[in-house]
Design a protein around this motif. Structure first.
Motif, PDB file in Angstrom:
ATOM      1  N   SER A 186       0.793  -1.224   0.000  1.00  0.00           N
ATOM      2  CA  SER A 186       0.000   0.000   0.000  1.00  0.00           C
ATOM      3  C   SER A 186       0.828   1.279   0.000  1.00  0.00           C
ATOM      4  O   SER A 186       0.304   2.352   0.256  1.00  0.00           O
ATOM      5  CB  SER A 186      -0.929   0.006   1.218  1.00  0.00           C
ATOM      6  OG  SER A 186      -0.183  -0.140   2.416  1.00  0.00           O
ATOM      7  N   PRO A 188       3.370   4.285  -1.841  1.00  0.00           N
ATOM      8  CA  PRO A 188       3.265   4.966  -3.127  1.00  0.00           C
ATOM      9  C   PRO A 188       3.947   4.247  -4.284  1.00  0.00           C
ATOM     10  O   PRO A 188       3.437   4.265  -5.404  1.00  0.00           O
ATOM     11  CB  PRO A 188       3.918   6.331  -2.855  1.00  0.00           C
ATOM     12  CG  PRO A 188       3.720   6.557  -1.386  1.00  0.00           C
ATOM     13  CD  PRO A 188       3.825   5.203  -0.769  1.00  0.00           C
ATOM     14  N   ASN A 191       2.020   1.594  -6.601  1.00  0.00           N
ATOM     15  CA  ASN A 191       1.144   1.992  -7.694  1.00  0.00           C
ATOM     16  C   ASN A 191       1.906   2.196  -8.995  1.00  0.00           C
ATOM     17  O   ASN A 191       1.295   2.349 -10.054  1.00  0.00           O
ATOM     18  CB  ASN A 191       0.419   3.294  -7.337  1.00  0.00           C
ATOM     19  CG  ASN A 191      -0.501   3.122  -6.143  1.00  0.00           C
ATOM     20  OD1 ASN A 191      -1.062   2.050  -5.942  1.00  0.00           O
ATOM     21  ND2 ASN A 191      -0.641   4.166  -5.346  1.00  0.00           N
ATOM     22  N   ARG A 205       8.296   9.612  -9.508  1.00  0.00           N
ATOM     23  CA  ARG A 205       7.255  10.008  -8.571  1.00  0.00           C
ATOM     24  C   ARG A 205       7.638  11.346  -7.962  1.00  0.00           C
ATOM     25  O   ARG A 205       8.804  11.592  -7.638  1.00  0.00           O
ATOM     26  CB  ARG A 205       7.101   8.959  -7.464  1.00  0.00           C
ATOM     27  CG  ARG A 205       6.025   9.298  -6.440  1.00  0.00           C
ATOM     28  CD  ARG A 205       5.806   8.137  -5.474  1.00  0.00           C
ATOM     29  NE  ARG A 205       6.964   7.900  -4.625  1.00  0.00           N
ATOM     30  CZ  ARG A 205       7.217   8.587  -3.518  1.00  0.00           C
ATOM     31  NH1 ARG A 205       6.422   9.570  -3.150  1.00  0.00           N
ATOM     32  NH2 ARG A 205       8.271   8.303  -2.780  1.00  0.00           N
ATOM     33  N   ALA A 247      -4.877   9.361  -8.322  1.00  0.00           N
ATOM     34  CA  ALA A 247      -4.156   8.124  -8.612  1.00  0.00           C
ATOM     35  C   ALA A 247      -2.654   8.286  -8.466  1.00  0.00           C
ATOM     36  O   ALA A 247      -1.943   7.314  -8.235  1.00  0.00           O
ATOM     37  CB  ALA A 247      -4.499   7.644 -10.015  1.00  0.00           C
ATOM     38  N   LYS A 248      -2.153   9.526  -8.628  1.00  0.00           N
ATOM     39  CA  LYS A 248      -0.720   9.761  -8.557  1.00  0.00           C
ATOM     40  C   LYS A 248      -0.320  10.562  -7.326  1.00  0.00           C
ATOM     41  O   LYS A 248       0.831  10.942  -7.186  1.00  0.00           O
ATOM     42  CB  LYS A 248      -0.249  10.497  -9.823  1.00  0.00           C
ATOM     43  CG  LYS A 248      -0.418   9.691 -11.102  1.00  0.00           C
ATOM     44  CD  LYS A 248       0.142  10.448 -12.289  1.00  0.00           C
ATOM     45  CE  LYS A 248       0.022   9.626 -13.576  1.00  0.00           C
ATOM     46  NZ  LYS A 248       0.569  10.362 -14.744  1.00  0.00           N
ATOM     47  N   GLY A 286      -2.912   5.335   3.303  1.00  0.00           N
ATOM     48  CA  GLY A 286      -1.645   4.845   2.767  1.00  0.00           C
ATOM     49  C   GLY A 286      -0.571   4.795   3.828  1.00  0.00           C
ATOM     50  O   GLY A 286      -0.803   5.098   5.008  1.00  0.00           O
TER      51      GLY A 286
END
Length: 307
Positions: A186, A188, A191, A205, A247-248, A286
């Motif tokens: 979970s 970052p 993803n 990122r 989403a980001k 998160g």
């Protein structure tokens, strides 16, 4: 006397330290002329060269060839401002096999940084620091990351022993190496890469942060302390890029760390003891990314053990 107040030895030392802290002078000396209560104070300074250059390099069995250079321009516009440019270029070995010392020219490692410092600006007890970082490599036992970013900080002097640094940073980060057990489902990075067979380097990122560092110094020397102690309290708030798509958007969090270091004379030696304590509070759903978690390891800390 100054403003009808007597000038003491500590006053002269404070004056010399303030001039040294400008970073513009190589030597600073003070001399009292005359006798009696009214004397003349002569301050003699020798200015540092406006340009300074450094070049260096080396070779090691684990990292290959490394060369670096630094250029510093002091006294910009006749003031104590200065700008520094730093660059590094390296070549790894083509193979990890023992005895294979063939340089790998296909993917050279490079990094660069530009730093601008403005002492006594915007106020006399403040200094501004702006830095631009390109492809800095962070290496840990289970992962390696490259990051680039822009930062702005203001140092404020709060008395002779205390300083406060406040600032903000925005960085782009990419994982270059990662062990399968280092990532959690979970966080970052999960993803952006496949946990079963990660594609490396990973996509970039973006991470932002507001930072503050309070430092209290009771050491007898900043460069070679033999007694005394220092305390530092650091706090970071990462709001999570509110302008980014959900989403980001990385997880928002607040992170703090308190460090204390003491120096105890033991005969001709000095015992150095350091302790750290930290806490993280998540501001959104998160968990922390792997590079922001607390960990054991590094030259200034206890070495970590296998899980």
């Amino acid at each position: 006397s100054i403003n009808s107040e007597p000038v003491t030895t500590s006053d002269l030392e404070t004056m010399r330290r303030s001039l040294y802290d400008l970073g513009s002078f190589r030597t600073v000396s003070t001399t009292l002329l005359g006798e009696g209560s009214l004397r003349d104070l002569v301050v003699s300074v020798e200015e540092q060269p406006r340009w300074a250059f450094e070049l260096g390099g080396g070779v090691s069995t684990d990292q290959g060839f490394r060369s670096f250079g630094r250029a510093t321009r002091r006294n910009l516009w006749g003031r104590a401002h200065r700008v520094s440019l730093y660059g590094l270029l390296g070549l790894d070995w083509r193979s990890d096999a023992l005895g294979d010392w063939t340089p790998d020219f296909r993917d050279p490692e490079w990094r660069a940084a530009i730093t601008y410092q403005a002492p006594h600006f915007p106020l006399l007890d403040q200094s501004v620091l702006i830095d631009l970082l390109l492809r800095e490599r962070v290496q840990q036992r289970t992962w390696a990351m490259s990051r680039s970013g822009l930062g702005l900080a203001i140092d404020t002097t709060l008395g002779t022993r205390t300083t406060l640094r406040t600032g903000m940073r925005v960085e782009t980060r990419t994982l270059e190496e990662v062990a399968p057990g280092a990532l959690l489902a979970s966080e970052p990075w999960a993803n952006l890469i496949d946990l079963q067979s990660p594609t490396l380097p990973s996509p970039y990122r973006v991470q932002d942060a507001l930072t503050a560092l309070l430092f209290y110094d009771r050491r007898d020397s900043q460069f070679a302390p033999s007694k005394g102690f220092s305390l530092s309290l650091q706090g970071d708030i990462a709001p999570g890029l509110p302008w980014a798509a959900d989403a980001k958007r990385p997880a928002a969090f607040a992170r703090s760390q308190l460090r204390g270091t003491g120096y105890i004379p033991v005969g001709r030696f000095t015992l150095r003891a350091t302790g750290d304590v930290g806490a993280v509070y998540m501001l959104s759903d998160g968990i922390l990314a792997v590079e922001d978690r607390y960990r054991l390891g590094g030259t200034g800390n206890l070495r970590g053990f296998r899980r």
